[in-house]
Design an enzyme around this catalytic site. Structure first.
Site, PDB file in Angstrom:
ATOM      1  N   SER A   1       0.847  -1.193   0.000  1.00 27.11           N
ATOM      2  CA  SER A   1       0.000   0.000   0.000  1.00 27.11           C
ATOM      3  C   SER A   1       0.878   1.237   0.000  1.00 27.11           C
ATOM      4  O   SER A   1       2.026   1.209   0.465  1.00 27.11           O
ATOM      5  CB  SER A   1      -0.888   0.005   1.250  1.00 27.11           C
ATOM      6  OG  SER A   1      -1.561   1.241   1.400  1.00 27.11           O
TER       7      SER A   1
ATOM      8  N   TYR B   1      -1.930  -0.192  10.731  1.00 30.13           N
ATOM      9  CA  TYR B   1      -2.041  -0.624   9.336  1.00 30.13           C
ATOM     10  C   TYR B   1      -0.781  -0.245   8.556  1.00 30.13           C
ATOM     11  O   TYR B   1      -0.225  -1.076   7.822  1.00 30.13           O
ATOM     12  CB  TYR B   1      -3.264   0.016   8.686  1.00 30.13           C
ATOM     13  CG  TYR B   1      -3.424  -0.350   7.230  1.00 30.13           C
ATOM     14  CD1 TYR B   1      -3.758  -1.643   6.859  1.00 30.13           C
ATOM     15  CD2 TYR B   1      -3.239   0.598   6.220  1.00 30.13           C
ATOM     16  CE1 TYR B   1      -3.901  -1.995   5.521  1.00 30.13           C
ATOM     17  CE2 TYR B   1      -3.372   0.256   4.887  1.00 30.13           C
ATOM     18  CZ  TYR B   1      -3.710  -1.036   4.543  1.00 30.13           C
ATOM     19  OH  TYR B   1      -3.837  -1.379   3.217  1.00 30.13           O
TER      20      TYR B   1
END
Length: 262
Positions: A142, A155
């Site tokens: 990501s 995250y």
């Protein structure tokens, strides 16, 4: 023809990017193998892909956060398939919280799925690829692994870990003719945010910039069995992450308001 007849194993294939990767791979003649927790959804996707392409993907239930299950499922797959040409480590989830609100059990689950499960799936196919001196491991990371923003501490930490693992693996695997690619998308229009941000505020704030999962899937499949180091989307966000590495203080100052859009 580059992918025709090749086995492409995809985790987290019951929706979102994973489902679209399976669609695109099958259209190009690959033989997708679908893994996810929802066997019912996998069965439906497999039937739909067969109706559209004539290729019926294999599928199996897998919780990548369960290490024993990973070993059992991949052991069975390796015996049945004989070859795994591409592994797409796509399974993952996130929850956006300020640090003081972090749920530690939730944190452990996020690392179990996003990091430890990804590594376990990689280890399950890597010896086979080494022996054949061929293969491709694609890790869906990501942009959050490059630029950490407020409310994404855990995250982002998992995706930083994925990128670190991927970079190291790439160097090791190159000796055996194995390709390793990191995919770093920005926000994607999937059900990821139903868990990541239950309020819906983040999606409302960034909806005009969100990527379509089909577009990400096409880039991923286009990279299969090629020496692509990274896939970064969208381009402007990739530029931002490059600038952040050069001048982090400047980016944090200028983009501070945007960073708090979660």
């Amino acid at each position: 023809m580059r992918l025709k007849g090749r086995h492409v194993v995809i985790t987290g294939a019951s929706g979102g990017i994973g489902e679209h990767i399976a669609d695109e791979a099958a259209r190009q003649g690959a033989l997708p193998v679908l893994l996810a927790r929802s066997e019912g959804k996998l069965k439906e996707i497999s039937a739909r892909i067969e109706a559209q392409t004539g290729i019926r993907p294999r599928y199996a239930r897998l919780d990548v956060g369960d290490r024993e299950m990973v070993e059992a499922v991949f052991s069975r797959l390796m015996a049945e398939l004989e070859t795994v040409d591409v592994l797409v480590n796509n399974a993952g989830f996130g929850v956006f919280r300020y640090v003081e609100d972090i749920d530690l059990a939730e944190m452990e689950r996020m690392f179990a799925v996003n990091v430890f499960g990804l590594i376990a799936c990689t280890k399950a196919v890597y010896p086979h690829m080494k022996e054949r001196k061929s293969g491709h491991i694609i890790n869906i990371a990501s942009q959050a692994g490059k630029i950490a923003t407020p409310k994404s501490s855990v995250y982002s930490a998992t995706k930083h870990a994925v990128l670190g693992f991927t970079d190291s693996l790439r160097l090791e695997a190159a000796r055996f003719g194995i390709f390793v690619t990191a995919v770093n998308p920005g926000p994607v229009e999937t059900n990821f945010f139903s868990a990541a941000d239950e309020s819906g505020e983040y999606v409302r704030n960034v909806s005009r910039w969100m990527l379509r999962p089909e577009a990400v899937a096409k880039r991923v499949v286009a990279a299969m069995m090629t020496p692509t180091r990274e896939v970064n989307m969208p381009r402007w966000m990739d530029f931002g992450s490059r600038l952040y590495r050069l001048a982090p203080g400047l980016v944090e100052t200028v983009a501070k308001r945007a960073f708090f859009q979660k």
